[in-house]
Design a protein around this motif. Structure first.
Motif, PDB file in Angstrom:
ATOM      1  N   MET A   1       0.834  -1.206   0.000  1.00 39.40           N
ATOM      2  CA  MET A   1       0.000   0.000   0.000  1.00 39.40           C
ATOM      3  C   MET A   1       0.870   1.258   0.000  1.00 39.40           C
ATOM      4  N   GLU A   2       1.894   1.308   0.894  1.00 34.71           N
ATOM      5  CA  GLU A   2       2.720   2.510   0.993  1.00 34.71           C
ATOM      6  C   GLU A   2       3.540   2.744  -0.265  1.00 34.71           C
ATOM      7  N   ILE A   3       3.972   1.670  -0.947  1.00 37.59           N
ATOM      8  CA  ILE A   3       4.767   1.867  -2.152  1.00 37.59           C
ATOM      9  C   ILE A   3       3.943   2.541  -3.235  1.00 37.59           C
ATOM     10  N   ALA A   4       2.662   2.186  -3.334  1.00 34.50           N
ATOM     11  CA  ALA A   4       1.783   2.840  -4.311  1.00 34.50           C
ATOM     12  C   ALA A   4       1.583   4.305  -3.941  1.00 34.50           C
ATOM     13  N   GLU A   5       1.442   4.566  -2.652  1.00 36.66           N
ATOM     14  CA  GLU A   5       1.287   5.954  -2.191  1.00 36.66           C
ATOM     15  C   GLU A   5       2.540   6.770  -2.465  1.00 36.66           C
ATOM     16  N   ALA A  27      10.848  -0.877  -3.553  1.00 39.83           N
ATOM     17  CA  ALA A  27      10.919  -1.195  -2.123  1.00 39.83           C
ATOM     18  C   ALA A  27      11.889  -2.348  -1.888  1.00 39.83           C
ATOM     19  N   PHE A  28      12.485  -2.345  -0.699  1.00 38.30           N
ATOM     20  CA  PHE A  28      13.346  -3.435  -0.250  1.00 38.30           C
ATOM     21  C   PHE A  28      12.835  -3.926   1.099  1.00 38.30           C
ATOM     22  N   LYS A  29      12.775  -5.227   1.261  1.00 40.40           N
ATOM     23  CA  LYS A  29      12.451  -5.817   2.546  1.00 40.40           C
ATOM     24  C   LYS A  29      13.732  -6.041   3.361  1.00 40.40           C
ATOM     25  N   THR A  30      13.582  -6.123   4.667  1.00 42.24           N
ATOM     26  CA  THR A  30      14.736  -6.375   5.525  1.00 42.24           C
ATOM     27  C   THR A  30      15.504  -7.605   5.042  1.00 42.24           C
ATOM     28  N   GLY A  31      16.812  -7.434   4.847  1.00 41.80           N
ATOM     29  CA  GLY A  31      17.656  -8.532   4.406  1.00 41.80           C
ATOM     30  C   GLY A  31      17.837  -8.625   2.904  1.00 41.80           C
ATOM     31  N   ASP A  32      17.035  -7.886   2.128  1.00 39.94           N
ATOM     32  CA  ASP A  32      17.208  -7.906   0.678  1.00 39.94           C
ATOM     33  C   ASP A  32      18.557  -7.289   0.299  1.00 39.94           C
ATOM     34  N   PRO A  33      19.255  -7.850  -0.689  1.00 40.26           N
ATOM     35  CA  PRO A  33      20.470  -7.192  -1.176  1.00 40.26           C
ATOM     36  C   PRO A  33      20.114  -5.857  -1.826  1.00 40.26           C
ATOM     37  N   LEU A  34      20.934  -4.851  -1.585  1.00 40.60           N
ATOM     38  CA  LEU A  34      20.641  -3.510  -2.091  1.00 40.60           C
ATOM     39  C   LEU A  34      21.138  -3.374  -3.532  1.00 40.60           C
ATOM     40  N   VAL A  35      20.480  -4.109  -4.414  1.00 42.71           N
ATOM     41  CA  VAL A  35      20.792  -4.074  -5.838  1.00 42.71           C
ATOM     42  C   VAL A  35      19.496  -4.021  -6.624  1.00 42.71           C
ATOM     43  N   LEU A  36      19.602  -3.594  -7.876  1.00 39.15           N
ATOM     44  CA  LEU A  36      18.438  -3.518  -8.752  1.00 39.15           C
ATOM     45  C   LEU A  36      18.556  -4.468  -9.933  1.00 39.15           C
ATOM     46  N   THR A  37      19.502  -5.394  -9.839  1.00 36.06           N
ATOM     47  CA  THR A  37      19.670  -6.413 -10.858  1.00 36.06           C
ATOM     48  C   THR A  37      19.553  -7.786 -10.198  1.00 36.06           C
ATOM     49  N   LEU A  81      13.766   6.102   1.974  1.00 41.29           N
ATOM     50  CA  LEU A  81      12.744   6.466   2.963  1.00 41.29           C
ATOM     51  C   LEU A  81      12.329   5.240   3.770  1.00 41.29           C
ATOM     52  N   PRO A  82      12.286   5.354   5.095  1.00 43.50           N
ATOM     53  CA  PRO A  82      11.728   4.273   5.905  1.00 43.50           C
ATOM     54  C   PRO A  82      10.201   4.306   5.831  1.00 43.50           C
ATOM     55  N   PRO A  83       9.520   3.225   6.175  1.00 41.99           N
ATOM     56  CA  PRO A  83       8.057   3.262   6.260  1.00 41.99           C
ATOM     57  C   PRO A  83       7.590   4.350   7.225  1.00 41.99           C
ATOM     58  N   LYS A  84       6.348   4.764   7.073  1.00 37.47           N
ATOM     59  CA  LYS A  84       5.827   5.860   7.903  1.00 37.47           C
ATOM     60  C   LYS A  84       5.949   5.558   9.387  1.00 37.47           C
ATOM     61  N   SER A  85       5.721   4.317   9.755  1.00 35.86           N
ATOM     62  CA  SER A  85       5.760   3.961  11.181  1.00 35.86           C
ATOM     63  C   SER A  85       7.176   3.995  11.756  1.00 35.86           C
ATOM     64  N   LEU A 172       9.778  15.577  -1.153  1.00 35.70           N
ATOM     65  CA  LEU A 172       9.215  14.234  -1.188  1.00 35.70           C
ATOM     66  C   LEU A 172       8.862  13.750   0.207  1.00 35.70           C
ATOM     67  N   ALA A 173       9.727  13.997   1.187  1.00 37.76           N
ATOM     68  CA  ALA A 173       9.441  13.568   2.558  1.00 37.76           C
ATOM     69  C   ALA A 173       8.194  14.243   3.093  1.00 37.76           C
ATOM     70  N   THR A 174       8.049  15.522   2.825  1.00 43.05           N
ATOM     71  CA  THR A 174       6.879  16.259   3.306  1.00 43.05           C
ATOM     72  C   THR A 174       5.597  15.689   2.713  1.00 43.05           C
ATOM     73  N   ALA A 175       5.619  15.371   1.423  1.00 40.90           N
ATOM     74  CA  ALA A 175       4.423  14.832   0.770  1.00 40.90           C
ATOM     75  C   ALA A 175       4.106  13.427   1.266  1.00 40.90           C
ATOM     76  N   PHE A 176       5.119  12.602   1.439  1.00 45.71           N
ATOM     77  CA  PHE A 176       4.886  11.202   1.801  1.00 45.71           C
ATOM     78  C   PHE A 176       4.457  11.045   3.254  1.00 45.71           C
ATOM     79  N   TYR A 177       5.125  11.768   4.159  1.00 46.04           N
ATOM     80  CA  TYR A 177       4.817  11.615   5.579  1.00 46.04           C
ATOM     81  C   TYR A 177       3.748  12.573   6.078  1.00 46.04           C
ATOM     82  N   GLY A 178       3.394  13.541   5.259  1.00 48.35           N
ATOM     83  CA  GLY A 178       2.344  14.479   5.635  1.00 48.35           C
ATOM     84  C   GLY A 178       2.815  15.619   6.509  1.00 48.35           C
TER      85      GLY A 178
END
Length: 570
Positions: A1-5, A27-37, A81-85, A172-178
């Motif tokens: 949901m947050e990625i679409a937002e 988006a990356f989940k915890t433990g995912d390698p920080l790559v786009l390939t 960006l971290p999740p809103k929470s 971007l931070a202002t728009a995403f986090y409100g």
């Protein structure tokens, strides 16, 4: 949901900005390698927590032939960006790294630099980094195909990329986090340190707090000083460099002559300003053929010893060097120098990394053999003559031919004059304006540290800049109310220590230590003064020392010289 937002926020925020393109939202989940390939690169870290990544490119860039090093789509920016929470309400942006900076930020298929992602993941702050507007090439990026400076790229590299990163990240931070970030911080070292000072000078409203470490504030003179060191070898030693063993022999002798505190050898020099070691008068390092006592294959001749004195003293217009007893080159006053050298005991070949990373050793060796030199690249840019550079420097008007090897000391003096004349063409790349009054007036705080054994940027450059700020802004007290500089004995350039002594274990700041002090200063009014630093290696020889805001320094008063309680400030 947050990625679409977040995707929707990014598109809306930059919809009316015709120079900004959203390349990717993912988006990356915890433990995912920080790559786009699909295939992770070597040394790829994993996401320390759930994270979002937005990649932007900000024009106009520098259009041109597809194969030209100066062709660029614009400034690449990665915003993590971290999740809103998980957001802590802060923005903590990261500066560039390395003399020319650059990166893969403007490519939608690659991650540029991982540090901003780790900051966002570990701290919960929004964090961003940028490629400064060009890819990580040699200095050829700064020359247009017609041989003239690539003006827009110099503007982006000198200052605009860092400002755009601040503006885009906040929006971007202002728009995403409100809500906008409660506090905005910037942190950078080396080229990123120069960027930090430039932000305080030119864009004082961008950040509440800035960390600008070991900076290339005097960019032009710093780069050309590197070339001078190479010219000393060419002119004085026939182009034959000293071996690593010879450099270690002389530098370690310098350490042993000045590292005794409280009757003990610390393994690094605590008071560099007192060091007057002269290898031309030390029989223990001089070859027997030159009147010395050293019969090993690693001994040095008097000509080699004098060359080392020149590397320590700094750039002169005729290649001369005074007697170290008269002037060892450690002071801030330039006297007859065009720029500073490195302090005694500093590794003259970046020993800490070279001995631990075979790839670095091979790169350095290949550069020496081919005639490639980053400093020669910059000389080619100053002279607008690509043939001055090494063979990897490519331009439509001609390619590098290593003609720097034929330069004289008089040529170097003229090059320094030409470099000063080219500052405006390079967008004022030497970010040395001492007027920080606007940053002070908005309540900004600035912290910086610099190592006495920096292998790349002489520590005196930070001291000189601080002195000029004090002179320009009414004295030490008003300056220290918002800006403090810490000098670290033994400290190197992006390395645990910069000395030639492999067994040295000098105390240094931890990666987050200065940032924690900056947050306390900005958010709670807790002004840093005495800071205790500790050796990074937990060995029996671990040392603690205090460091104080320049111009104060730690002075030994008695007791164990390896513990901070044995020191006070002068």
């Amino acid at each position: 949901m947050e990625i679409a937002e977040l995707q929707d926020c990014a598109e809306r925020v930059f919809a009316d900005d015709d120079q900004t393109t959203v390349l990717l939202v993912t988006a990356f989940k915890t433990g995912d390698p920080l790559v786009l390939t699909e295939e992770p690169a070597a040394y790829t870290p994993s996401a320390p927590s759930d994270l979002f990544l937005v990649k932007l490119v900000v024009g106009p860039g520098n259009p041109g032939p597809a194969d030209a090093p100066s062709t660029s789509p614009g400034i690449g920016i990665e915003i993590w960006l971290p999740p809103k929470s998980a957001w802590n309400g802060r923005l903590h942006n990261i500066g560039g790294l390395g003399g020319n900076d650059g990166g893969a930020h403007s490519l939608p298929s690659q991650v540029g630099w991982f540090y901003a992602a780790l900051v966002a993941g570990h701290e919960g702050a929004v964090s961003a980094s940028t490629d400064s507007g060009h890819t990580p090439t040699n200095g050829a990026w700064g020359m247009s195909p017609d041989g003239t400076p690539a003006t827009q790229l110099w503007i982006d590299f000198a200052h605009r990329a860092m400002h755009e990163m601040a503006v885009k990240t906040k929006a971007l931070a202002t728009a995403f986090y409100g809500a906008p970030p409660r506090y905005c911080y910037y942190e950078g070292s080396s080229t990123g340190g120069r960027h930090g000072y430039r932000l305080a000078q030119q864009y004082p409203e961008d950040y509440d707090g800035i960390i600008a470490n070991l900076p290339t504030v005097d960019f032009t003179r710093w780069y050309l000083a590197h070339l001078y060191r190479e010219l000393v070898i060419e002119r004085d030693l026939g182009g034959v460099p000293l071996t690593e063993e010879q450099l270690d022999l002389v530098s370690n002798a310098a350490i042993r002559s000045g590292d005794v505190v409280g009757g003990e050898h610390l393994g690094y020099i605590l008071d560099n300003e007192a060091s007057r070691y002269d290898p031309t008068r030390d029989p223990d390092v001089l070859c027997t053929s030159d009147g010395g006592n050293n019969s090993s294959q690693h001994c040095v001749t008097k000509a080699q010893a004098e060359a080392v004195n020149k590397l320590w003293y700094g750039v002169t217009s005729d290649g001369s060097v005074p007697n170290p007893e008269v002037d060892a080159g450690v002071g801030v006053t330039l006297n007859d120098r065009l720029w500073y050298g490195l302090t005694r005991g500093t590794s003259l070949y970046v020993a800490y990394f070279t001995k631990r990373d075979p790839r670095m050793r091979e790169i350095l060796r290949a550069n020496k053999d081919s005639g490639d030199s980053p400093s020669a690249d910059f000389a080619a840019l100053v002279l607008q003559d690509p043939t001055i550079a090494g063979p990897s420097f490519l331009n439509a008007t001609g390619n590098g031919q290593s003609r720097w090897r034929g330069m004289s000391y008089a040529d170097m003096a003229e090059l320094y004059k030409r470099g000063a004349d080219m500052e405006s063409a390079f967008a004022g790349i030497s970010s040395d304006n001492p007027d920080l009054s606007a940053f002070q007036a908005r309540g900004g705080k600035l912290l910086s540290w610099h190592g006495w054994n920096d292998e790349s940027i002489p520590v005196q450059t930070s001291m000189r800049y601080y002195d000029r700020v004090v002179e320009a802004m009414g004295g030490l007290q008003p300056v220290q109310s918002f800006y403090k500089l810490y000098l670290v004995p033994g400290g190197g350039h992006m390395s645990p220590h910069g000395t030639s002594n492999e067994s040295a274990n000098p105390p240094i700041l931890t990666p987050s230590q200065l940032y924690e002090h900056l947050v306390d200063w900005v958010e709670h009014g807790i002004e840093p003064e005495r800071i205790e630093v500790t050796s990074p290696a937990p060995t029996p020889d671990s040392i603690t020392h205090p460091i104080y805001p320049y111009p104060r320094k730690a002075v030994y008063v008695g007791g164990d010289p390896r513990i901070a309680a044995s020191y006070t400030s002068s």
